[in-house]
Motif scaffolding. Structure first.
Motif, PDB file in Angstrom:
ATOM      1  N   ARG A 182      13.502   5.693  11.569  1.00  0.00           N
ATOM      2  CA  ARG A 182      13.514   6.720  10.526  1.00  0.00           C
ATOM      3  C   ARG A 182      12.106   6.972   9.984  1.00  0.00           C
ATOM      4  NH1 ARG A 182      18.157   3.920   9.040  1.00  0.00           N
ATOM      5  NH2 ARG A 182      16.998   2.755   7.444  1.00  0.00           N
ATOM      6  N   ALA A 183      11.352   5.895   9.772  1.00  0.00           N
ATOM      7  CA  ALA A 183       9.992   6.043   9.243  1.00  0.00           C
ATOM      8  C   ALA A 183       9.125   6.864  10.193  1.00  0.00           C
ATOM      9  CB  ALA A 183       9.375   4.664   9.007  1.00  0.00           C
ATOM     10  N   LEU A 184       9.212   6.567  11.481  1.00  0.00           N
ATOM     11  CA  LEU A 184       8.413   7.297  12.465  1.00  0.00           C
ATOM     12  C   LEU A 184       8.854   8.754  12.552  1.00  0.00           C
ATOM     13  CD1 LEU A 184       6.196   7.222  14.569  1.00  0.00           C
ATOM     14  CD2 LEU A 184       7.878   6.423  16.245  1.00  0.00           C
ATOM     15  N   ALA A 185      10.177   8.979  12.528  1.00  0.00           N
ATOM     16  CA  ALA A 185      10.685  10.356  12.607  1.00  0.00           C
ATOM     17  C   ALA A 185      10.259  11.166  11.386  1.00  0.00           C
ATOM     18  CB  ALA A 185      12.207  10.335  12.725  1.00  0.00           C
ATOM     19  N   VAL A 198       6.881  12.778   5.288  1.00  0.00           N
ATOM     20  CA  VAL A 198       5.952  11.929   4.550  1.00  0.00           C
ATOM     21  C   VAL A 198       4.549  12.174   5.100  1.00  0.00           C
ATOM     22  CG1 VAL A 198       7.648  10.145   3.995  1.00  0.00           C
ATOM     23  CG2 VAL A 198       6.309   9.963   6.094  1.00  0.00           C
ATOM     24  N   ARG A 199       3.552  12.080   4.215  1.00  0.00           N
ATOM     25  CA  ARG A 199       2.173  12.357   4.621  1.00  0.00           C
ATOM     26  C   ARG A 199       1.498  11.150   5.238  1.00  0.00           C
ATOM     27  NH1 ARG A 199      -0.643  15.077  -0.561  1.00  0.00           N
ATOM     28  NH2 ARG A 199      -2.420  15.197   0.877  1.00  0.00           N
ATOM     29  N   VAL A 200       1.894   9.954   4.808  1.00  0.00           N
ATOM     30  CA  VAL A 200       1.186   8.743   5.225  1.00  0.00           C
ATOM     31  C   VAL A 200       2.163   7.741   5.825  1.00  0.00           C
ATOM     32  CG1 VAL A 200      -0.286   6.843   4.487  1.00  0.00           C
ATOM     33  CG2 VAL A 200      -0.508   9.078   3.393  1.00  0.00           C
ATOM     34  N   LEU A 201       1.827   7.224   6.996  1.00  0.00           N
ATOM     35  CA  LEU A 201       2.561   6.127   7.611  1.00  0.00           C
ATOM     36  C   LEU A 201       1.646   4.914   7.593  1.00  0.00           C
ATOM     37  CD1 LEU A 201       5.086   5.122   9.149  1.00  0.00           C
ATOM     38  CD2 LEU A 201       3.938   5.791  11.277  1.00  0.00           C
ATOM     39  N   VAL A 202       2.017   3.887   6.823  1.00  0.00           N
ATOM     40  CA  VAL A 202       1.226   2.663   6.741  1.00  0.00           C
ATOM     41  C   VAL A 202       1.827   1.658   7.719  1.00  0.00           C
ATOM     42  CG1 VAL A 202       0.266   0.912   5.223  1.00  0.00           C
ATOM     43  CG2 VAL A 202       0.827   3.162   4.305  1.00  0.00           C
ATOM     44  N   ALA A 203       1.003   1.132   8.603  1.00  0.00           N
ATOM     45  CA  ALA A 203       1.536   0.326   9.703  1.00  0.00           C
ATOM     46  C   ALA A 203       0.665  -0.885   9.978  1.00  0.00           C
ATOM     47  CB  ALA A 203       1.638   1.178  10.974  1.00  0.00           C
ATOM     48  N   THR A 204       1.293  -1.908  10.559  1.00  0.00           N
ATOM     49  CA  THR A 204       0.557  -3.023  11.138  1.00  0.00           C
ATOM     50  C   THR A 204       0.252  -2.658  12.586  1.00  0.00           C
ATOM     51  OG1 THR A 204       2.625  -4.103  11.782  1.00  0.00           O
ATOM     52  CG2 THR A 204       1.688  -4.698   9.642  1.00  0.00           C
ATOM     53  N   LEU A 257       0.821  -1.202   0.000  1.00  0.00           N
ATOM     54  CA  LEU A 257       0.000   0.000   0.000  1.00  0.00           C
ATOM     55  C   LEU A 257       0.862   1.263   0.000  1.00  0.00           C
ATOM     56  CD1 LEU A 257      -2.761   1.322   0.085  1.00  0.00           C
ATOM     57  CD2 LEU A 257      -2.733   1.104   2.590  1.00  0.00           C
ATOM     58  N   ALA A 258       1.951   1.263   0.777  1.00  0.00           N
ATOM     59  CA  ALA A 258       2.838   2.429   0.794  1.00  0.00           C
ATOM     60  C   ALA A 258       3.403   2.689  -0.602  1.00  0.00           C
ATOM     61  CB  ALA A 258       3.960   2.229   1.813  1.00  0.00           C
ATOM     62  N   GLY A 259       3.780   1.625  -1.298  1.00  0.00           N
ATOM     63  CA  GLY A 259       4.302   1.776  -2.651  1.00  0.00           C
ATOM     64  C   GLY A 259       3.251   2.277  -3.620  1.00  0.00           C
ATOM     65  N   THR A 312       5.385   5.898   3.751  1.00  0.00           N
ATOM     66  CA  THR A 312       6.372   4.936   4.208  1.00  0.00           C
ATOM     67  C   THR A 312       5.663   3.908   5.075  1.00  0.00           C
ATOM     68  OG1 THR A 312       8.554   4.684   5.262  1.00  0.00           O
ATOM     69  CG2 THR A 312       7.000   6.166   6.325  1.00  0.00           C
ATOM     70  N   ALA A 313       6.298   2.751   5.259  1.00  0.00           N
ATOM     71  CA  ALA A 313       5.674   1.656   6.015  1.00  0.00           C
ATOM     72  C   ALA A 313       6.490   1.343   7.260  1.00  0.00           C
ATOM     73  CB  ALA A 313       5.552   0.406   5.145  1.00  0.00           C
ATOM     74  N   ILE A 314       5.798   0.830   8.285  1.00  0.00           N
ATOM     75  CA  ILE A 314       6.455   0.414   9.517  1.00  0.00           C
ATOM     76  C   ILE A 314       5.801  -0.884   9.988  1.00  0.00           C
ATOM     77  CG2 ILE A 314       4.940   1.899  10.898  1.00  0.00           C
ATOM     78  CD1 ILE A 314       7.197   2.184  12.918  1.00  0.00           C
ATOM     79  N   HIS A 315       6.642  -1.889  10.247  1.00  0.00           N
ATOM     80  CA  HIS A 315       6.133  -3.176  10.735  1.00  0.00           C
ATOM     81  C   HIS A 315       7.289  -3.982  11.318  1.00  0.00           C
ATOM     82  CE1 HIS A 315       7.822  -4.855   7.058  1.00  0.00           C
ATOM     83  NE2 HIS A 315       7.080  -4.024   6.343  1.00  0.00           N
ATOM     84  N   GLY A 316       6.991  -5.174  11.807  1.00  0.00           N
ATOM     85  CA  GLY A 316       7.969  -5.975  12.531  1.00  0.00           C
ATOM     86  C   GLY A 316       9.123  -6.488  11.708  1.00  0.00           C
ATOM     87  N   ASN A 317       8.982  -6.574  10.391  1.00  0.00           N
ATOM     88  CA  ASN A 317      10.076  -7.056   9.556  1.00  0.00           C
ATOM     89  C   ASN A 317      11.092  -5.972   9.226  1.00  0.00           C
ATOM     90  OD1 ASN A 317       9.128  -9.619   9.522  1.00  0.00           O
ATOM     91  ND2 ASN A 317       8.528  -9.668   7.377  1.00  0.00           N
ATOM     92  N   LYS A 318      10.760  -4.734   9.525  1.00  0.00           N
ATOM     93  CA  LYS A 318      11.690  -3.632   9.303  1.00  0.00           C
ATOM     94  C   LYS A 318      12.755  -3.625  10.397  1.00  0.00           C
ATOM     95  CE  LYS A 318       9.538  -1.126   5.941  1.00  0.00           C
ATOM     96  NZ  LYS A 318      10.141  -0.488   4.771  1.00  0.00           N
ATOM     97  N   SER A 319      13.976  -3.241  10.030  1.00  0.00           N
ATOM     98  CA  SER A 319      15.020  -3.096  11.044  1.00  0.00           C
ATOM     99  C   SER A 319      14.641  -1.956  11.980  1.00  0.00           C
ATOM    100  CB  SER A 319      16.362  -2.791  10.382  1.00  0.00           C
ATOM    101  OG  SER A 319      16.351  -1.506   9.782  1.00  0.00           O
TER     102      SER A 319
END
Length: 442
Positions: free
Chosen positions: A284-287, A294-300, A259-261, A271-278
């Motif tokens: 960095r994504a959260l910051a 970035v306007r949208v943070l897609v997360a689990t 979805l982020a892509g 940008t995306a944030i989830h458990g498989n990300k380092s």
């Protein structure tokens, strides 16, 4: 009531004032006096009501009342379920304790353990940790918990949901018997109460909101929409209403990345944030999201607990969670600290059960949002989105059907009823089409 009436020392009041706060929230006004008196506490409040300050301020005061030992053993331990929450809690301790001579640090996984070991060797008074990394330090003998005077379990229900109960029991066995215990939780499940019965001694019970309730200042609505049109609607809402900061929840890690892509292809920075990300990528994504890069943070649901994003205006449930309680925590990322918020959920035909379970938990119906004229999806927009969306690879059988014109009956085929000649070297195993599996669950 003001913070001045809670019996906090001048250094703490100064830090609170510099942070822009003057009046404590209900959970803070009830919890702080109890903790200052040294009693055990079982406290529950809906997310975003200031639980962290409810234990951080009195804990800092109690530690500052005793002279620090030269070796600086760990005197207060705070356990949290996620890395992001651990980092935020430790930052709160630093903020509120900046005028006190106390040392605080945080340890969690996903990053090198060596810098943490170096900091711990210098001595700390307050340690914030995730259970797994804490036990890593214990096994390497880089942490001594024998001097802990106060223990805090923050978001205890989430820790149990994530399977940390065994780790928590191991950690409890390493602590002194005589200590003050504080258990903070967004919800009071029966499992939490069983944990509290074995951990707390004659605790004071504080519950400032009904169990599993959503914040009143969050406006909730649902869109009933076909699954294949969700992405088009999301892009249209963000662009059409000029949303500048949106937290979007998906059920799977793969879905978050995809979805982020797709939003990026629509010209919406995401940008995306989830458990498989380092951990570095997650940080960095959260910051970037907090700073408006970035306007949208897609997360689990890794982001459903603990993320404190100041004045976040919009949360979108792109897919409803399977666990209804997670809905409460997801939308709790907006409408925090008295601010208003907006939570929208996209509901397709396959998600009616999840919606029913959520509304049963909330004991209310979530209003149905009718699409405004300016946001109506045109057929050309839908076709454009479908054209951009990559299709899954077809199975061998599906590919054959496409080449031969679909599932025609055997009577309509010229070779119907004729025996097929076996191919050289073919056998039952090689002739069987390979299975195709979807993405793994979160």
């Amino acid at each position: 009531m003001t913070f001045n009436e809670l019996g906090l020392r001048a250094e703490l009041l100064r830090a609170v004032s510099e942070s822009g706060y003057s009046q404590p929230s209900p959970i803070q006004s009830k919890a702080i006096p109890v903790v200052l008196q040294g009693g055990d506490l079982l406290a529950g409040a809906q997310t975003g009501t200031g639980k962290t300050a409810g234990f951080a301020l009195p804990l800092l005061q109690r530690l500052s009342e005793k002279p620090a030992q030269k070796s600086r053993p760990i005197r207060a331990l705070v356990l949290t379920p996620t890395r992001e929450l651990a980092a935020q809690v430790e930052a709160s301790f630093r903020l509120y304790g900046k005028h006190l001579p106390l040392r605080t640090t945080v340890v969690f996984g996903g990053v090198s353990i060596r810098p943490q070991i170096t900091t711990l060797r210098q001595g700390v008074d307050i340690l914030v940790a995730t259970p797994g990394r804490l036990l890593d330090h214990v096994s390497q003998k880089t942490i001594d918990l024998s001097k802990v005077e106060m223990l805090v379990l923050d978001e205890a229900d989430r820790m149990l949901d994530m399977g940390f109960l065994r780790d928590i029991r191991k950690i409890l066995a390493l602590l002194p018997i005589q200590r003050q215990n504080l258990l903070f939780s967004a919800t009071f499940s029966d499992e939490i109460k069983r944990l509290a019965d074995g951990l707390l001694k004659s605790p004071t019970l504080i519950e400032v909101a009904r169990r599993n309730t959503a914040a009143e200042q969050v406006d909730q609505a649902i869109y009933r929409i076909d699954k294949g049109l969700k992405r088009a609607l999301l892009s249209h809402l963000i662009s059409g209403q000029n949303w500048q900061q949106v937290l979007v929840f998906t059920r799977t890690k793969h879905g978050a990345n995809r979805l982020a892509g797709q939003l990026a292809k629509d010209g919406i920075s995401s940008t995306a944030i989830h458990g498989n990300k380092s951990q570095g990528a997650r940080t960095r994504a959260l910051a970037d999201f907090k700073q408006g890069k970035v306007r949208v943070l897609v997360a689990t649901d890794i982001a459903a607990r603990g993320l404190d994003i100041e004045q976040l205006p919009h949360v979108v449930n792109y897919e409803l969670p399977n666990v209804p309680e997670d809905y409460v925590h997801r939308i709790g990322r907006t409408g925090r600290a008295g601010c208003s918020g907006n939570a929208i959920s996209f509901v397709c035909a396959e998600e009616h059960k999840q919606l029913h379970d959520i509304e049963s938990l909330l004991k209310r119906r979530i209003p149905l949002q009718e699409q405004e004229p300016g946001l109506t999806l045109t057929r050309s927009e839908v076709d454009t989105v479908r054209h951009r969306t990559p299709r899954r690879p077809a199975t061998p059988a599906a590919s054959r059907r496409q080449r031969t014109g679909g599932n025609r009956s055997t009577a309509a085929r010229p070779d119907a009823g004729k025996a097929k000649k076996p191919q050289p070297g073919a056998n039952a195993r090689s002739a069987r089409p390979k299975a195709h599996y979807g993405s793994s669950p979160r």
